[in-house]
Design a protein around this motif. Structure first.
Motif, short mmCIF file in Angstrom:
data_model
loop_
_atom_site.label_atom_id
_atom_site.label_comp_id
_atom_site.label_asym_id
_atom_site.label_seq_id
_atom_site.Cartn_x
_atom_site.Cartn_y
_atom_site.Cartn_z
N VAL A 70 -18.13 -67.99 40.83
CA VAL A 70 -16.67 -67.84 40.95
C VAL A 70 -16.02 -68.97 40.16
CG1 VAL A 70 -14.70 -67.81 42.52
CG2 VAL A 70 -16.86 -66.74 43.21
N ILE A 71 -15.05 -68.59 39.32
CA ILE A 71 -14.28 -69.58 38.55
C ILE A 71 -12.85 -69.52 39.05
CG2 ILE A 71 -13.57 -70.34 36.26
CD1 ILE A 71 -15.84 -68.39 35.22
N GLY A 77 -2.24 -68.65 33.03
CA GLY A 77 -2.10 -68.09 31.68
C GLY A 77 -3.42 -68.04 30.92
N MET A 78 -4.43 -68.75 31.41
CA MET A 78 -5.72 -68.80 30.72
C MET A 78 -6.72 -67.77 31.25
SD MET A 78 -5.14 -71.43 28.58
CE MET A 78 -6.11 -70.60 27.55
N ILE A 79 -6.38 -67.09 32.36
CA ILE A 79 -7.33 -66.18 33.01
C ILE A 79 -7.87 -65.14 32.04
CG2 ILE A 79 -7.56 -64.38 34.78
CD1 ILE A 79 -5.74 -66.12 36.56
N ASN A 80 -6.99 -64.48 31.29
CA ASN A 80 -7.44 -63.44 30.36
C ASN A 80 -8.34 -64.00 29.26
OD1 ASN A 80 -6.14 -61.43 31.77
ND2 ASN A 80 -4.29 -61.52 30.52
N LYS A 81 -8.01 -65.21 28.78
CA LYS A 81 -8.83 -65.81 27.72
C LYS A 81 -10.21 -66.19 28.23
CE LYS A 81 -5.19 -67.51 24.72
NZ LYS A 81 -4.70 -68.62 23.91
N VAL A 82 -10.27 -66.71 29.47
CA VAL A 82 -11.56 -67.07 30.06
C VAL A 82 -12.40 -65.81 30.25
CG1 VAL A 82 -12.71 -68.00 32.12
CG2 VAL A 82 -10.71 -69.18 31.17
N GLU A 83 -11.76 -64.78 30.78
CA GLU A 83 -12.44 -63.49 31.01
C GLU A 83 -12.98 -62.93 29.68
OE1 GLU A 83 -11.30 -59.24 33.14
OE2 GLU A 83 -9.84 -60.86 33.16
N ASN A 94 -20.14 -58.82 33.62
CA ASN A 94 -18.80 -58.25 33.57
C ASN A 94 -17.90 -58.99 34.57
OD1 ASN A 94 -16.90 -56.56 32.58
ND2 ASN A 94 -17.41 -54.85 33.93
N PRO A 95 -16.97 -59.83 34.08
CA PRO A 95 -16.11 -60.58 35.00
C PRO A 95 -15.13 -59.68 35.75
CG PRO A 95 -15.64 -61.14 32.70
CD PRO A 95 -16.71 -60.11 32.69
N VAL A 96 -14.83 -60.03 37.00
CA VAL A 96 -13.87 -59.31 37.82
C VAL A 96 -12.77 -60.29 38.20
CG1 VAL A 96 -13.52 -58.04 39.97
CG2 VAL A 96 -15.70 -57.82 38.74
N THR A 97 -11.53 -60.00 37.79
CA THR A 97 -10.41 -60.90 38.08
C THR A 97 -9.80 -60.54 39.43
OG1 THR A 97 -9.98 -61.07 35.72
CG2 THR A 97 -8.23 -61.79 37.20
N ASP A 98 -9.54 -61.59 40.22
CA ASP A 98 -8.97 -61.44 41.55
C ASP A 98 -7.96 -62.57 41.73
OD1 ASP A 98 -8.42 -60.95 44.17
OD2 ASP A 98 -10.37 -61.62 44.94
N GLY A 99 -6.72 -62.35 41.25
CA GLY A 99 -5.71 -63.41 41.30
C GLY A 99 -6.13 -64.54 40.38
N PRO A 100 -6.15 -65.80 40.87
CA PRO A 100 -6.55 -66.93 40.02
C PRO A 100 -8.08 -67.06 39.89
CG PRO A 100 -5.99 -67.72 42.20
CD PRO A 100 -5.69 -66.23 42.19
#
Length: 188
Positions: A70-71, A77-83, A94-100
């Motif tokens: 978990v990161i 603003g960096m979440i999409n770039k990290v993903e 395959n990363p799964v975004t969940d808020g921050p």
């Protein structure tokens, strides 16, 4: 001719060989096994604020369970770039975004992927061995220069044997690390 021309710095040779082994450990840590590890993200760079930045400088990396990384990204603003960086890294996750948070579920490795990873580990080990042999060659070149500067045959033989002994120990350590890593990769 100074005494310095005759001194061979065995400590420097050993430090350089240890540096090759440290680099190998870092490369091995980035290899994905069946278990989650924060180090598997160490080699991934994110285009953040106009420069390439390691993930661990953009958020907190945790391993809450054996198959999950978990990161917690500090700047939303960096979440999409990290993903995107994780997707493009070749880790096969395959990363799964969940808020921050970005969750990285670690899938089971199939037999074919495990075999591929053991080959990659062997390539990393071979690169480390080449680096160690290059250090050995540099050490032997220093001894040859010292011989032409007046080093006695006994000293030359003693230094050559010590450099070879350091090389043998370092190569054996690389082989042991490779064996351990390959066993870890193949473990189901």
């Amino acid at each position: 001719m100074s005494q310095d021309d005759l001194d061979i710095d065995l400590d420097a040779i050993q430090r350089r060989m240890e540096g090759a082994m440290t680099a190998l450990k870092t490369e091995f840590a980035s290899l994905r096994t069946g278990r989650a590890s924060a180090q598997m993200l160490d080699n991934i760079q994110v285009d953040a604020y106009g420069q390439m930045t390691p993930i661990n400088q953009l958020g907190t990396v945790n391993v809450p369970e054996p198959r999950m990384v978990v990161i917690n990204v500090w700047d939303k603003g960096m979440i999409n770039k990290v993903e995107k960086a994780i997707r493009e890294s070749g880790l096969g996750i395959n990363p799964v975004t969940d808020g921050p948070l970005i969750r990285l579920p670690i899938p089971e490795l199939n037999e074919q992927r495990r075999k591929e990873l053991t080959k990659v580990a062997a390539q990393y080990a071979e690169s480390a061995k080449v680096a160690i042999r290059n250090v050995r060659r540099d050490g032997m070149d220093q001894i040859k220069k010292a011989k032409s500067a007046g080093m006695g045959e006994d000293d030359q033989k003693m230094y050559s044997e010590e450099v070879q002994e350091l090389t043998d120990k370092a190569i054996a350590a690389v082989d042991r690390q490779l064996e351990q890593k390959q066993a870890e990769i193949m473990q189901v």
